[in-house]
Design a protein around this motif. Structure first.
Motif, PDB file in Angstrom:
ATOM      1  N   LEU A 123      72.401 141.858  39.547  1.00 64.14           N
ATOM      2  CA  LEU A 123      70.978 142.038  39.260  1.00 64.14           C
ATOM      3  C   LEU A 123      70.172 140.846  39.765  1.00 64.14           C
ATOM      4  O   LEU A 123      69.129 140.999  40.416  1.00 64.14           O
ATOM      5  N   THR A 124      70.678 139.651  39.487  1.00 67.37           N
ATOM      6  CA  THR A 124      69.987 138.444  39.923  1.00 67.37           C
ATOM      7  C   THR A 124      69.965 138.345  41.444  1.00 67.37           C
ATOM      8  O   THR A 124      68.934 138.008  42.042  1.00 67.37           O
ATOM      9  N   GLU A 125      71.081 138.655  42.077  1.00 72.78           N
ATOM     10  CA  GLU A 125      71.150 138.577  43.533  1.00 72.78           C
ATOM     11  C   GLU A 125      70.203 139.576  44.187  1.00 72.78           C
ATOM     12  O   GLU A 125      69.519 139.250  45.166  1.00 72.78           O
ATOM     13  N   HIS A 126      70.138 140.799  43.668  1.00 71.39           N
ATOM     14  CA  HIS A 126      69.247 141.797  44.245  1.00 71.39           C
ATOM     15  C   HIS A 126      67.781 141.458  43.980  1.00 71.39           C
ATOM     16  O   HIS A 126      66.916 141.726  44.817  1.00 71.39           O
ATOM     17  N   ASN A 127      67.525 140.844  42.833  1.00 68.42           N
ATOM     18  CA  ASN A 127      66.157 140.423  42.535  1.00 68.42           C
ATOM     19  C   ASN A 127      65.688 139.369  43.545  1.00 68.42           C
ATOM     20  O   ASN A 127      64.574 139.442  44.083  1.00 68.42           O
ATOM     21  N   GLU A 128      66.527 138.386  43.821  1.00 65.03           N
ATOM     22  CA  GLU A 128      66.151 137.344  44.776  1.00 65.03           C
ATOM     23  C   GLU A 128      66.061 137.900  46.193  1.00 65.03           C
ATOM     24  O   GLU A 128      65.213 137.461  46.983  1.00 65.03           O
ATOM     25  N   PHE A 130      65.045 140.843  46.909  1.00 64.65           N
ATOM     26  CA  PHE A 130      63.757 141.541  46.921  1.00 64.65           C
ATOM     27  C   PHE A 130      62.643 140.573  47.326  1.00 64.65           C
ATOM     28  O   PHE A 130      61.846 140.851  48.226  1.00 64.65           O
ATOM     29  N   HIS A 131      62.608 139.423  46.676  1.00 63.84           N
ATOM     30  CA  HIS A 131      61.549 138.461  46.963  1.00 63.84           C
ATOM     31  C   HIS A 131      61.721 137.822  48.344  1.00 63.84           C
ATOM     32  O   HIS A 131      60.728 137.472  48.997  1.00 63.84           O
ATOM     33  N   ARG A 132      62.970 137.712  48.786  1.00 60.47           N
ATOM     34  CA  ARG A 132      63.211 137.106  50.096  1.00 60.47           C
ATOM     35  C   ARG A 132      62.643 137.966  51.228  1.00 60.47           C
ATOM     36  O   ARG A 132      62.203 137.442  52.252  1.00 60.47           O
ATOM     37  N   VAL A 133      62.643 139.276  51.044  1.00 60.62           N
ATOM     38  CA  VAL A 133      62.025 140.156  52.042  1.00 60.62           C
ATOM     39  C   VAL A 133      60.578 139.744  52.286  1.00 60.62           C
ATOM     40  O   VAL A 133      60.101 139.705  53.429  1.00 60.62           O
ATOM     41  N   LEU A 134      59.891 139.381  51.206  1.00 64.70           N
ATOM     42  CA  LEU A 134      58.486 138.976  51.325  1.00 64.70           C
ATOM     43  C   LEU A 134      58.353 137.569  51.873  1.00 64.70           C
ATOM     44  O   LEU A 134      57.486 137.300  52.711  1.00 64.70           O
ATOM     45  N   TYR A 135      59.194 136.638  51.417  1.00 60.68           N
ATOM     46  CA  TYR A 135      59.129 135.261  51.930  1.00 60.68           C
ATOM     47  C   TYR A 135      59.194 135.269  53.460  1.00 60.68           C
ATOM     48  O   TYR A 135      58.462 134.553  54.140  1.00 60.68           O
ATOM     49  N   ALA A 151      63.428 128.432  45.216  1.00 60.73           N
ATOM     50  CA  ALA A 151      64.321 129.508  44.796  1.00 60.73           C
ATOM     51  C   ALA A 151      65.766 129.021  44.712  1.00 60.73           C
ATOM     52  O   ALA A 151      66.512 129.384  43.791  1.00 60.73           O
ATOM     53  N   GLN A 152      66.175 128.188  45.656  1.00 61.17           N
ATOM     54  CA  GLN A 152      67.539 127.650  45.635  1.00 61.17           C
ATOM     55  C   GLN A 152      67.743 126.717  44.448  1.00 61.17           C
ATOM     56  O   GLN A 152      68.810 126.708  43.827  1.00 61.17           O
ATOM     57  N   ARG A 153      66.725 125.933  44.130  1.00 66.14           N
ATOM     58  CA  ARG A 153      66.820 125.029  42.981  1.00 66.14           C
ATOM     59  C   ARG A 153      67.011 125.840  41.696  1.00 66.14           C
ATOM     60  O   ARG A 153      67.826 125.490  40.835  1.00 66.14           O
ATOM     61  N   LEU A 154      66.258 126.916  41.572  1.00 67.45           N
ATOM     62  CA  LEU A 154      66.399 127.776  40.398  1.00 67.45           C
ATOM     63  C   LEU A 154      67.784 128.407  40.359  1.00 67.45           C
ATOM     64  O   LEU A 154      68.419 128.471  39.303  1.00 67.45           O
ATOM     65  N   SER A 155      68.258 128.851  41.510  1.00 65.12           N
ATOM     66  CA  SER A 155      69.585 129.464  41.573  1.00 65.12           C
ATOM     67  C   SER A 155      70.664 128.497  41.134  1.00 65.12           C
ATOM     68  O   SER A 155      71.618 128.867  40.441  1.00 65.12           O
ATOM     69  N   ALA A 156      70.529 127.228  41.534  1.00 65.91           N
ATOM     70  CA  ALA A 156      71.526 126.224  41.170  1.00 65.91           C
ATOM     71  C   ALA A 156      71.570 125.988  39.669  1.00 65.91           C
ATOM     72  O   ALA A 156      72.608 125.587  39.125  1.00 65.91           O
ATOM     73  N   MET A 157      70.478 126.229  38.986  1.00 66.07           N
ATOM     74  CA  MET A 157      70.420 126.007  37.536  1.00 66.07           C
ATOM     75  C   MET A 157      71.118 127.105  36.751  1.00 66.07           C
ATOM     76  O   MET A 157      71.532 126.901  35.626  1.00 66.07           O
TER      77      MET A 157
END
Length: 215
Positions: A123-128, A130-135, A151-157
């Motif tokens: 779920l988390t991977e697909h959510n990110e 989704f947003h990466r398509v826009l970035y 986004a990577q900083r948040l992922s690392a947490m």
């Protein structure tokens, strides 16, 4: 920037991201230089760069350590990403294609499947994604770089603190559908920016509600 410094930076950053170096881990310059086969200077410069990107902090009498990750720093990371993401989404909107919209719908459908399967990781991977398509449609490369870093900083947490994506899943999916409709309708940039920003910031409110219910 020297190739040695770049190589050291990439190695250290990757180890922070994948959890090899957990929060609080001490980065010893001489030891790292010996391990990586370089003098202390490239290591020192790489650590300074990581400090500027908030991956590393200097502590008195302790030297360089991997930055701590707690509920407060997590909320700050969400807030920073939300502000960046809102503006980047608005800037990207004129360049979003029909194929992009189809991909966004596909990812939203995958997120619904993940919610039903209770698969928080997917779920988390697909959510990110989704947003990466826009970035990637944002024409400003510096903004693309900054939002990716956030986004990577948040992922690392996420490997070290509680992340309430599961509780946000269905609401996030519904908000994604609304965002897709706004993009398709060519909504005004200020409306897109506000909606995308608030969409991300709602994760903080979800975490606080969850923490209150547990307490």
């Amino acid at each position: 920037m020297s190739s040695k410094q770049q190589r050291v930076y990439e190695v250290l950053r990757r180890r922070i991201l994948d959890g090899t170096y957990p929060p609080g881990y001490r980065l010893v310059i001489d030891a790292l230089g010996q391990e990586l086969g370089v003098s202390p200077m490239p290591v020192r410069e790489a650590i300074r760069r990581l400090e500027a990107e908030h991956w590393v902090v200097y502590q008195r009498h302790a030297g360089a350590r991997v930055a701590p990750r707690d509920a407060g720093s997590w909320a700050e990371a969400i807030e920073a990403l939300g502000v960046l993401e809102g503006y980047v989404t608005a800037r990207a909107a004129p360049f979003v294609t029909e194929a992009d919209l189809a991909r966004l719908r596909e990812l939203d459908a995958l997120m619904l499947r993940d919610v039903e399967a209770l698969d928080v990781l997917a779920l988390t991977e697909h959510n990110e994604a989704f947003h990466r398509v826009l970035y990637e449609r944002c024409p400003n490369r510096m903004l693309r770089r900054e939002v990716e870093l956030a986004a990577q900083r948040l992922s690392a947490m996420r490997s070290t603190i509680y992340f309430p994506m599961a509780g946000r899943g269905r609401s996030a999916i519904e908000e994604h559908a609304e965002l897709i409709a706004m993009l398709e309708a060519r909504a005004p940039a200020d409306e897109l920016e506000r909606f995308a920003r608030e969409h991300r910031l709602k994760t903080i409110a979800a975490e606080r509600r969850s923490a209150t219910s547990v307490a």
